[in-house]
Scaffold this motif. Structure first.
Motif, PDB file in Angstrom:
ATOM      1  N   PHE A  80      37.377  34.692  34.537  1.00 33.34           N
ATOM      2  CA  PHE A  80      37.286  34.821  35.795  1.00 33.34           C
ATOM      3  C   PHE A  80      36.152  34.210  36.297  1.00 33.34           C
ATOM      4  CE2 PHE A  80      40.454  37.688  34.568  1.00 33.34           C
ATOM      5  CZ  PHE A  80      41.438  37.691  35.392  1.00 33.34           C
ATOM      6  N   GLY A  81      35.792  33.702  37.602  1.00 34.19           N
ATOM      7  CA  GLY A  81      34.669  33.045  37.876  1.00 34.19           C
ATOM      8  C   GLY A  81      33.659  34.023  38.785  1.00 34.19           C
ATOM      9  N   LYS A  82      32.458  33.893  38.584  1.00 35.85           N
ATOM     10  CA  LYS A  82      31.578  34.975  39.462  1.00 35.85           C
ATOM     11  C   LYS A  82      31.584  34.690  40.947  1.00 35.85           C
ATOM     12  CE  LYS A  82      28.671  36.434  35.773  1.00 35.85           C
ATOM     13  NZ  LYS A  82      27.044  36.412  35.446  1.00 35.85           N
ATOM     14  N   LYS A  83      32.071  33.392  40.915  1.00 29.26           N
ATOM     15  CA  LYS A  83      32.409  32.994  42.483  1.00 29.26           C
ATOM     16  C   LYS A  83      32.931  34.078  43.037  1.00 29.26           C
ATOM     17  CE  LYS A  83      33.348  30.379  46.212  1.00 29.26           C
ATOM     18  NZ  LYS A  83      34.769  30.681  46.337  1.00 29.26           N
ATOM     19  N   ASP A  84      34.038  34.656  42.523  1.00 30.97           N
ATOM     20  CA  ASP A  84      34.961  35.889  43.469  1.00 30.97           C
ATOM     21  C   ASP A  84      34.338  37.171  42.703  1.00 30.97           C
ATOM     22  OD1 ASP A  84      36.872  34.463  45.088  1.00 30.97           O
ATOM     23  OD2 ASP A  84      36.846  33.326  43.338  1.00 30.97           O
ATOM     24  N   ALA A  85      33.023  37.335  42.916  1.00 31.42           N
ATOM     25  CA  ALA A  85      32.389  38.486  42.203  1.00 31.42           C
ATOM     26  C   ALA A  85      33.055  39.668  42.385  1.00 31.42           C
ATOM     27  CB  ALA A  85      30.908  38.717  42.780  1.00 31.42           C
ATOM     28  N   GLN A  86      33.476  40.231  43.333  1.00 33.36           N
ATOM     29  CA  GLN A  86      34.114  41.496  43.562  1.00 33.36           C
ATOM     30  C   GLN A  86      35.597  41.509  42.853  1.00 33.36           C
ATOM     31  OE1 GLN A  86      34.739  42.613  47.796  1.00 33.36           O
ATOM     32  NE2 GLN A  86      34.967  44.788  46.950  1.00 33.36           N
ATOM     33  N   GLN A  87      36.218  40.350  42.922  1.00 33.65           N
ATOM     34  CA  GLN A  87      37.486  40.389  42.021  1.00 33.65           C
ATOM     35  C   GLN A  87      37.254  40.536  40.659  1.00 33.65           C
ATOM     36  OE1 GLN A  87      40.576  37.158  42.642  1.00 33.65           O
ATOM     37  NE2 GLN A  87      39.575  36.080  41.122  1.00 33.65           N
ATOM     38  N   LEU A  88      36.222  40.138  40.202  1.00 32.97           N
ATOM     39  CA  LEU A  88      36.006  40.069  38.736  1.00 32.97           C
ATOM     40  C   LEU A  88      35.474  41.580  38.352  1.00 32.97           C
ATOM     41  CD1 LEU A  88      34.797  39.154  35.834  1.00 32.97           C
ATOM     42  CD2 LEU A  88      32.880  38.381  36.929  1.00 32.97           C
ATOM     43  N   ILE A  89      34.576  42.299  39.178  1.00 37.05           N
ATOM     44  CA  ILE A  89      34.202  43.767  39.045  1.00 37.05           C
ATOM     45  C   ILE A  89      35.658  44.473  39.145  1.00 37.05           C
ATOM     46  CG2 ILE A  89      33.093  45.550  40.101  1.00 37.05           C
ATOM     47  CD1 ILE A  89      31.014  43.210  40.833  1.00 37.05           C
ATOM     48  N   VAL A  90      36.446  44.472  40.073  1.00 35.16           N
ATOM     49  CA  VAL A  90      37.630  44.950  40.364  1.00 35.16           C
ATOM     50  C   VAL A  90      38.559  44.672  38.949  1.00 35.16           C
ATOM     51  CG1 VAL A  90      39.751  45.045  41.537  1.00 35.16           C
ATOM     52  CG2 VAL A  90      37.602  45.098  42.751  1.00 35.16           C
ATOM     53  N   ILE A  91      38.524  43.704  38.627  1.00 39.89           N
ATOM     54  CA  ILE A  91      39.594  43.503  37.432  1.00 39.89           C
ATOM     55  C   ILE A  91      39.072  43.947  36.213  1.00 39.89           C
ATOM     56  CG2 ILE A  91      40.679  41.685  35.929  1.00 39.89           C
ATOM     57  CD1 ILE A  91      41.094  40.242  38.531  1.00 39.89           C
ATOM     58  N   LYS A  92      37.572  44.172  35.966  1.00 38.15           N
ATOM     59  CA  LYS A  92      36.916  44.818  34.799  1.00 38.15           C
ATOM     60  C   LYS A  92      37.447  46.201  34.890  1.00 38.15           C
ATOM     61  CE  LYS A  92      33.289  41.695  33.169  1.00 38.15           C
ATOM     62  NZ  LYS A  92      31.927  41.516  33.073  1.00 38.15           N
ATOM     63  N   ARG A  93      37.345  46.779  35.930  1.00 35.61           N
ATOM     64  CA  ARG A  93      37.651  48.119  36.501  1.00 35.61           C
ATOM     65  C   ARG A  93      39.051  48.289  35.930  1.00 35.61           C
ATOM     66  NH1 ARG A  93      34.235  51.180  35.620  1.00 35.61           N
ATOM     67  NH2 ARG A  93      35.823  52.298  34.440  1.00 35.61           N
ATOM     68  N   MET A  94      40.045  47.431  36.460  1.00 34.97           N
ATOM     69  CA  MET A  94      41.244  47.781  36.229  1.00 34.97           C
ATOM     70  C   MET A  94      41.741  47.813  34.806  1.00 34.97           C
ATOM     71  SD  MET A  94      44.482  45.487  37.279  1.00 34.97           S
ATOM     72  CE  MET A  94      44.327  44.002  36.052  1.00 34.97           C
ATOM     73  N   GLU A 140      39.652  48.424  32.349  1.00 31.34           N
ATOM     74  CA  GLU A 140      39.313  49.617  31.643  1.00 31.34           C
ATOM     75  C   GLU A 140      40.033  50.688  31.780  1.00 31.34           C
ATOM     76  OE1 GLU A 140      34.978  49.631  31.542  1.00 31.34           O
ATOM     77  OE2 GLU A 140      34.856  51.757  31.355  1.00 31.34           O
ATOM     78  N   ASP A 141      40.328  50.852  33.205  1.00 31.47           N
ATOM     79  CA  ASP A 141      41.108  52.106  33.734  1.00 31.47           C
ATOM     80  C   ASP A 141      42.575  52.378  32.996  1.00 31.47           C
ATOM     81  OD1 ASP A 141      38.726  52.942  35.037  1.00 31.47           O
ATOM     82  OD2 ASP A 141      39.534  52.461  37.230  1.00 31.47           O
ATOM     83  N   LEU A 142      43.054  51.148  32.929  1.00 33.16           N
ATOM     84  CA  LEU A 142      44.535  51.173  32.421  1.00 33.16           C
ATOM     85  C   LEU A 142      44.599  50.862  30.987  1.00 33.16           C
ATOM     86  CD1 LEU A 142      46.286  49.507  35.691  1.00 33.16           C
ATOM     87  CD2 LEU A 142      45.940  51.950  34.837  1.00 33.16           C
ATOM     88  N   ASN A 143      43.461  50.850  30.439  1.00 32.35           N
ATOM     89  CA  ASN A 143      43.301  50.482  28.741  1.00 32.35           C
ATOM     90  C   ASN A 143      44.126  49.171  28.442  1.00 32.35           C
ATOM     91  OD1 ASN A 143      43.802  53.611  29.167  1.00 32.35           O
ATOM     92  ND2 ASN A 143      41.999  53.278  28.100  1.00 32.35           N
ATOM     93  N   ILE A 144      43.836  48.309  29.299  1.00 37.34           N
ATOM     94  CA  ILE A 144      44.470  46.854  29.083  1.00 37.34           C
ATOM     95  C   ILE A 144      43.522  46.147  27.834  1.00 37.34           C
ATOM     96  CG2 ILE A 144      44.671  44.374  30.149  1.00 37.34           C
ATOM     97  CD1 ILE A 144      45.142  45.967  32.836  1.00 37.34           C
TER      98      ILE A 144
END
Ligand code: AMP
Length: 280
Positions: A146-160, A162-166
């Protein structure tokens, strides 16, 4: 490069590569590709045995008043660009394939999605996390880019993840820019000549922020107000937001915290809403 339209077929291909103990790199996109997207594909090629790219303009992440219908598309050109990068598989599903009639399950990350882009676009991230989850289940990658261009998207997907043990490594890649500093984006196509020239104001304001941080200024109100002045020195752009937040919690910061600060902004240049950011 093989183009796959069907979910089951894509899953079977992924299963085969996994059985052969090959690593799968995955790059999700909405198409109308540019060097920013291709930089992700190149990194995925370097890191993995096989690379899957998806092109899907995801209706679930657009609000009714947004640009879903006019979002730029050029699949033939995209195919050529991806072939040139030796992409192995392109997953290119239809909307009906991804969202059949009885579709009713969504994934949402709670707090991180209420600020920044989420504050301006309240339904956006629910659409993003849902489709990314589906695409992960379809392409079964080891690593996703994922690109840092969409910074919040990257942070949200990393959270998801981790939270969902993907069990997928989420990799963030640097922002690729045009010569004058404008962050590459499919939406830059909407800009007319004058708007295109003025669109550089986002980058210029981030440069100003970097300069201030480098000179030792850490008061975020001071930095935001100087960024605002940069944008206001142009005639067309209108600020949606300028924010300075923690990279981990996305909570607003009073003072710059080294290695944990995201400076981000959204600006309307004419009718086109552009975003850009700086990771301190
Ligand atoms: P999109 O097609 O806009 O959904 O973007 C697909 C992926 O490419 C996302 O992970 C974006 O963050 C990434 N991307 C878009 N523009 C850039 C850019 N200028 N530099 C780096 N990555 C980008």
């Amino acid at each position: 490069m093989r183009i796959v339209y069907d979910v089951k077929e894509m899953q079977e291909i992924a299963d085969k590569y996994r059985q052969w103990e090959k690593t799968i790199g995955f790059v999700p996109t909405m198409g109308y590709l540019h060097e920013g997207h291709l930089s992700l594909v190149r990194q995925a090629k370097k890191d993995n045995d096989v690379v899957f790219v998806s092109i899907f303009v995801n209706p679930a992440q657009f609000a009714p008043n947004e640009d879903l219908d006019k979002y730029p598309r050029d699949i033939k050109r995209d195919e050529e660009l991806l072939k040139n990068e030796n992409t192995d598989f392109l997953f290119y599903p239809t909307v009906d394939t991804m969202y059949p009639n009885n579709f009713q399950t969504y994934v949402s990350v709670e707090n991180l999605t209420k600020v920044l882009e989420g504050a301006s676009r309240p339904t956006h991230f629910r659409g993003v996390t849902t489709v990314v989850n589906k695409l992960f289940n379809i392409t079964k990658p080891h690593r996703a880019y994922f690109g840092k261009k969409d910074a919040q998207q990257l942070i949200v997907i990393k959270r998801m993840a981790e939270d969902l043990n993907i069990d997928i490594e989420i990799i963030g890649m640097p922002i690729v820019r045009e010569k004058d500093g404008l962050a590459m984006s499919s939406r830059n196509k909407y800009l007319n000549e004058k708007e295109r020239k003025e669109a550089v104001c986002l980058y210029q304001s981030l440069n100003k922020a970097q300069e201030l941080v480098d000179s030792g200024i850490s008061d975020t109100n001071e930095i935001k107000s100087q960024m605002e002045n940069v944008i206001k020195s142009y005639s067309i752009p209108k600020i949606d937001y300028i924010n300075i937040n923690s990279l981990t919690t996305l909570k607003p910061l009073d003072r710059i915290k080294r290695k944990d600060t995201l400076i981000s902004l959204a600006v309307f240049v004419g009718k086109t809403r552009l975003i850009d950011n700086l990771w301190i």
